[in-house]
Design a protein around this motif. Structure first.
Motif, mmCIF file in Angstrom:
data_model
loop_
_atom_site.group_PDB
_atom_site.id
_atom_site.type_symbol
_atom_site.label_atom_id
_atom_site.label_comp_id
_atom_site.label_asym_id
_atom_site.label_seq_id
_atom_site.Cartn_x
_atom_site.Cartn_y
_atom_site.Cartn_z
ATOM 1 N N LYS A 218 -14.555 48.997 76.186
ATOM 2 C CA LYS A 218 -15.097 50.144 75.453
ATOM 3 C C LYS A 218 -16.580 49.931 75.175
ATOM 4 C CE LYS A 218 -11.164 52.326 75.034
ATOM 5 N NZ LYS A 218 -10.914 53.619 75.727
ATOM 6 N N GLN A 220 -19.931 49.868 73.265
ATOM 7 C CA GLN A 220 -20.257 49.756 71.842
ATOM 8 C C GLN A 220 -21.746 49.451 71.646
ATOM 9 O OE1 GLN A 220 -17.352 46.782 70.630
ATOM 10 N NE2 GLN A 220 -18.678 45.092 71.256
ATOM 11 N N THR A 222 -23.756 51.123 70.046
ATOM 12 C CA THR A 222 -24.198 51.475 68.701
ATOM 13 C C THR A 222 -23.553 50.598 67.634
ATOM 14 O OG1 THR A 222 -22.522 53.236 68.697
ATOM 15 C CG2 THR A 222 -24.775 53.862 69.253
ATOM 16 N N GLN A 227 -27.132 46.833 67.830
ATOM 17 C CA GLN A 227 -28.242 47.786 67.781
ATOM 18 C C GLN A 227 -29.428 47.202 67.023
ATOM 19 O OE1 GLN A 227 -27.601 52.263 67.523
ATOM 20 N NE2 GLN A 227 -28.312 51.836 65.456
ATOM 21 N N ASP A 407 -32.361 55.109 69.419
ATOM 22 C CA ASP A 407 -32.134 56.438 70.005
ATOM 23 C C ASP A 407 -31.652 56.323 71.448
ATOM 24 O OD1 ASP A 407 -32.947 57.632 67.650
ATOM 25 O OD2 ASP A 407 -35.008 58.015 68.343
ATOM 26 N N GLN A 410 -28.022 55.138 71.351
ATOM 27 C CA GLN A 410 -27.139 56.215 70.895
ATOM 28 C C GLN A 410 -26.938 57.259 71.981
ATOM 29 O OE1 GLN A 410 -28.865 57.678 67.231
ATOM 30 N NE2 GLN A 410 -28.453 55.765 66.141
ATOM 31 N N SER A 411 -28.002 57.580 72.695
ATOM 32 C CA SER A 411 -27.892 58.553 73.779
ATOM 33 C C SER A 411 -26.981 58.035 74.878
ATOM 34 C CB SER A 411 -29.289 58.838 74.361
ATOM 35 O OG SER A 411 -29.208 59.746 75.434
ATOM 36 N N GLN A 413 -24.623 55.822 74.538
ATOM 37 C CA GLN A 413 -23.260 55.771 73.993
ATOM 38 C C GLN A 413 -22.599 57.144 74.088
ATOM 39 O OE1 GLN A 413 -21.740 53.006 72.746
ATOM 40 N NE2 GLN A 413 -19.857 54.047 72.181
ATOM 41 N N GLN A 414 -23.334 58.168 73.750
ATOM 42 C CA GLN A 414 -22.787 59.520 73.794
ATOM 43 C C GLN A 414 -22.447 59.957 75.217
ATOM 44 O OE1 GLN A 414 -25.793 61.867 71.852
ATOM 45 N NE2 GLN A 414 -25.251 61.178 69.800
ATOM 46 N N GLN A 415 -23.280 59.545 76.169
ATOM 47 C CA GLN A 415 -23.088 59.991 77.559
ATOM 48 C C GLN A 415 -22.004 59.218 78.308
ATOM 49 O OE1 GLN A 415 -26.679 60.822 80.002
ATOM 50 N NE2 GLN A 415 -27.857 60.281 78.179
ATOM 51 N N ALA A 417 -19.679 56.689 76.877
ATOM 52 C CA ALA A 417 -18.470 56.177 76.211
ATOM 53 C C ALA A 417 -17.283 57.034 76.601
ATOM 54 C CB ALA A 417 -18.673 56.202 74.704
ATOM 55 N N LYS A 418 -16.155 56.408 76.774
ATOM 56 C CA LYS A 418 -14.942 57.153 77.140
ATOM 57 C C LYS A 418 -14.041 57.299 75.934
ATOM 58 C CE LYS A 418 -14.760 55.938 82.027
ATOM 59 N NZ LYS A 418 -13.948 55.351 83.130
#
Length: 418
Positions: A218, A220, A222, A227, A407, A410-411, A413-415, A417-418
């Motif tokens: 997974k 992580q 963030t 971070q 940033d 985080q970007s 992670q958003q794109q 991460a499953k």
């Protein structure tokens, strides 16, 4: 060998690359069950000769089998492997790198205790932690022939001129910062930041004690500890001013090159480049140290390459015997004695140190033993290569102070991460 690779790179001509497209037929569905094809990347005639020497060991140990070696340069190898995996034509014994495994697990069989027995191998044959190299989410997809981890390399001449403390096993992050600050003078920097995944992530992982992916695969990025540590790393450029920003995203070996050219006193790179740094062409006195740690036990990833058995292999037992021979004491002794790479097999490792010039030998052995004392297998996600492809060019803006590391993470992670 390219600095981003973790193995004794190998290989030779365009013709060899093209040969990979046809190797699957004899590897996956051989005309006779006595033929085993071995696919491995290669980068020079010398490296190809080294692979052939290991194949000769396998032939001697398995006189009833026909063993064919197919090679291609690094990039071509994985391009052809993608094609062969999709068509079900992977060679029975296929080379694999720890950083690439997550993209190719579908092509390999999971190895069992019975498989190890057939290969004539035991996990205890390998140095502590090395069987993690070709594991993914806890499953074993191959066995390693070499092993590596990350170190801090330093320019002893620059540090001495600056009156800076010399890095050594047991040093702390405060020591690292103090040395970097003292050595930033006279138009030179104390440290050079990295762009490659291993080069830039090594210190943040070590400082945080957390990888950017979990053992279960997974993402992580963030995680607060990672971070914060990554932000600290970027701050070596933007806040502490001990490193220069990277000129462009195309400078993939920025940190290594700045160090090699004598422009920076320290940089992070793998053990695979230890000897070449010690014999650097710039003429400075080079040294090395394990990563710093405030706990006294730096956390470093264990990296490397090895071989696995393809799912489409029709004669698994024969392939396992060949794999066992390629990782046997005779084969590993050859790798170690040649100084080509640090072998994964424990009993062969002393021969690697004996192959190094006597003036460097004691330092390399001391640092290697300290650096490998607390290693952890690399954890990655199924789309890990996409994460790296996205983050790397963003680092230029981070190091130039135009974007925040938090940033970017985080970007990503958003794109991804499953």
């Amino acid at each position: 060998m390219k600095k981003i690779h973790l193995v004794p790179a190998a290989a030779f001509t365009v013709g060899a690359a093209l040969a990979l497209t046809g190797c699957g037929a004899s590897g996956a569905a051989s005309a006779d069950d006595k033929t085993v094809v071995v696919d491995m990347w290669a980068g020079s005639a010398d490296d190809t000769a080294a692979l052939k020497a290991q194949i000769d060991v396998a032939k001697k140990q398995n006189p009833d089998l026909k063993i064919e070696l197919r090679t291609a340069p690094w990039n071509d190898f994985f391009t052809k492997l993608t094609t062969n995996m999709a068509s079900g034509n992977m060679a029975c014994v296929t080379g694999m790198n720890s950083g690439m495994l997550s993209s190719y697990t579908a092509g390999f069989q999971k190895l069992t205790a019975d498989d190890m027995k057939t290969a004539g191998l035991k996990e205890s044959d390998f140095a502590a932690g090395t069987t993690e190299i070709l594991k993914n989410k806890g499953d074993l997809y191959g066995l390693p022939f070499d092993t590596a981890t990350m170190l801090v390399y330093y320019n002893a001449d620059q540090l001495k001129a600056a009156g800076a403390a010399t890095p050594k096993p047991g040093w702390s992050f405060s020591d690292f910062e103090a040395t970097a600050k003292a050595a930033t003078r006279d138009g030179k920097q104390g440290f050079a930041v990295g762009m490659g995944d291993f080069q830039w992530q090594a210190l943040p992982i070590d400082k945080a004690g957390v990888q950017p992916a979990s053992q279960g695969g997974k993402l992580q990025l963030t995680d607060k500890k990672f971070q914060d540590a990554a932000a600290w790393y970027a701050g070596l450029v933007t806040e502490q001013k001990v490193a220069l920003p990277v000129a462009s995203a195309s400078d993939g070996g920025w940190g290594e090159d700045q160090y090699s050219n004598g422009n920076a006193a320290m940089a992070v790179d793998g053990t695979w480049n230890a000897v070449s740094y010690l014999k650097n062409k710039a003429g400075f006195t080079a040294g090395m140290a394990p990563l710093p740690s405030d706990s006294g036990k730096p956390l470093s990833l264990i990296l490397g390459s090895g071989y696995g058995i393809s799912k489409t292999c029709k004669n698994k037992d024969a392939a396992l015997k060949v794999l066992g021979s390629l990782l046997s004491k005779d084969s590993q002794d050859y790798i170690a004695s040649s100084g080509r790479s640090y072998p994964a097999r424990t009993e062969s490792q002393p021969l690697y140190f004996q192959s190094i010039d006597e003036k460097f030998r004691a330092q390399v052995e001391e640092v290697f033993k300290a650096a490998f004392s607390n290693v952890q297998g690399q954890y990655v996600t199924d789309n890990w290569s996409k994460v790296g492809t996205y983050v790397q060019p963003q680092l230029v803006s981070v190091y130039n102070g135009q974007a925040k590391m938090s940033d970017v993470l985080q970007s990503a992670q958003q794109q991804f991460a499953k």
